[in-house]
Motif scaffolding. Structure first.
Motif, short mmCIF file in Angstrom:
data_model
loop_
_atom_site.label_atom_id
_atom_site.label_comp_id
_atom_site.label_asym_id
_atom_site.label_seq_id
_atom_site.Cartn_x
_atom_site.Cartn_y
_atom_site.Cartn_z
N GLN A 155 3.44 -8.99 -6.00
CA GLN A 155 2.08 -8.59 -5.66
C GLN A 155 1.21 -9.81 -5.41
O GLN A 155 0.40 -9.82 -4.47
CB GLN A 155 1.47 -7.73 -6.77
N GLY A 206 8.64 -2.94 -3.17
CA GLY A 206 7.19 -2.80 -3.15
C GLY A 206 6.53 -4.10 -3.53
O GLY A 206 7.18 -5.03 -4.02
N ASN A 243 8.52 5.98 -2.85
CA ASN A 243 8.61 7.44 -2.75
C ASN A 243 7.84 8.01 -1.57
O ASN A 243 8.11 9.13 -1.13
CB ASN A 243 8.09 8.09 -4.04
N ASP A 244 6.87 7.24 -1.06
CA ASP A 244 6.04 7.72 0.05
C ASP A 244 6.56 7.26 1.40
O ASP A 244 5.97 7.59 2.43
CB ASP A 244 4.60 7.24 -0.13
N ASN A 304 3.38 -3.86 -5.18
CA ASN A 304 2.39 -3.43 -6.14
C ASN A 304 3.04 -3.46 -7.52
O ASN A 304 4.09 -2.86 -7.72
CB ASN A 304 1.89 -2.02 -5.81
N THR A 326 0.80 -1.23 0.00
CA THR A 326 0.00 0.00 0.00
C THR A 326 0.83 1.28 0.00
O THR A 326 0.28 2.36 -0.23
CB THR A 326 -0.94 0.02 1.23
N THR A 327 2.13 1.17 0.26
CA THR A 327 2.96 2.37 0.36
C THR A 327 4.12 2.29 -0.63
O THR A 327 4.98 1.43 -0.52
CB THR A 327 3.53 2.53 1.78
N SER A 328 4.13 3.19 -1.60
CA SER A 328 5.19 3.19 -2.61
C SER A 328 6.50 3.66 -2.00
O SER A 328 6.52 4.31 -0.94
CB SER A 328 4.81 4.09 -3.78
N ASP A 334 7.67 0.77 -12.11
CA ASP A 334 8.03 2.18 -12.27
C ASP A 334 9.29 2.53 -11.48
O ASP A 334 10.15 3.28 -11.96
CB ASP A 334 6.88 3.08 -11.81
N THR A 335 9.40 1.97 -10.28
CA THR A 335 10.55 2.28 -9.42
C THR A 335 11.85 1.77 -10.04
O THR A 335 12.85 2.51 -10.12
CB THR A 335 10.37 1.64 -8.03
N ASP A 390 3.87 -0.11 -9.27
CA ASP A 390 4.82 0.67 -8.48
C ASP A 390 6.24 0.10 -8.59
O ASP A 390 7.21 0.84 -8.77
CB ASP A 390 4.37 0.69 -7.01
N VAL A 391 6.38 -1.22 -8.49
CA VAL A 391 7.70 -1.84 -8.56
C VAL A 391 8.31 -1.64 -9.94
O VAL A 391 9.50 -1.29 -10.07
CB VAL A 391 7.62 -3.35 -8.24
#
Length: 209
Positions: free
Chosen positions: A128, A74, A47-48, A76, A43-45, A82-83, A79-80
């Protein structure tokens, strides 16, 4: 150029120190450890997260980022992906302790890029899927017993959550069943049961927690 280990722990059964020990045992010479504790990767990327933001500020072109596995970044899928791609665009090399994967943005060959990107997608999807399966197993166990003191919970598992997590981690590192049994104090049959039916095993723990 520096090598930074990023560790994420979301439960009391995981430790930052253990992730560093695993990385160094795999041959990584870690210059610095950056870690977030009590943070969900689903639930938390990155960057966050407080230390995740610091990590992005620290990394420079040519640096190597080491993680135990991609799920530390991550759980997700989008998210993973993109990271990792953002890190590669910055010239950072991403390496994993488990499976010894390397994600490097240096290659210009389109076929190699395609294979690399497909692997990133597969690893992110796996992370995920594992997180969602684990969450569903816990929810099923809680829902089964919630508000029903006399609810049938099945046979009480012969292992604790800490032992379950230790077995799953050791299996992911490729350790043998006999060695895991010796370290955890569990029987080989129990190790096989956790290995072959991780969702059912975790659901049993949730029902009895």
């Amino acid at each position: 150029m520096q090598t930074i280990l990023y560790a994420r722990v979301s439960t009391t059964d995981q430790t930052i120190a253990h992730q560093r020990i695993q990385a160094e045992a795999a041959g990584f010479e870690v210059d610095e450890v950056v870690a977030d504790e009590g943070v969900s990767g689903l639930t938390t990327s990155l960057n966050d997260r407080p230390q995740g933001r610091r990590l992005f500020d620290m990394l420079r072109r040519g640096d190597t980022l080491v993680v135990r596995w991609v799920d530390r970044l991550g759980r997700n899928y989008a998210d993973v992906c993109d990271t990792i791609r953002e890190l590669m665009r910055r010239g950072v090399i991403v390496r994993t302790v488990v499976n010894g994967l390397t994600f490097d943005g240096a290659t210009k060959d389109p076929m190699q890029q395609a294979v690399r990107d497909a692997l990133i997608g597969f690893m992110a999807a796996t992370a995920q899927a594992q997180a969602e399966a684990s969450k569903e197993a816990q929810r099923a166990g809680i829902d089964h017993a919630k508000g029903r003191e006399d609810a049938y919970r099945g046979r009480k598992p012969s292992f604790t959550r800490a032992q379950f997590n230790a077995v799953r981690e050791a299996l992911s590192m490729g350790e043998g069943v006999s060695d895991i049994a010796t370290v955890t104090g569990l029987t080989r049959q129990t190790i096989y049961r956790i290995r072959d039916n991780p969702i059912d095993s975790e659901a049993a723990i949730a029902r009895w927690s």
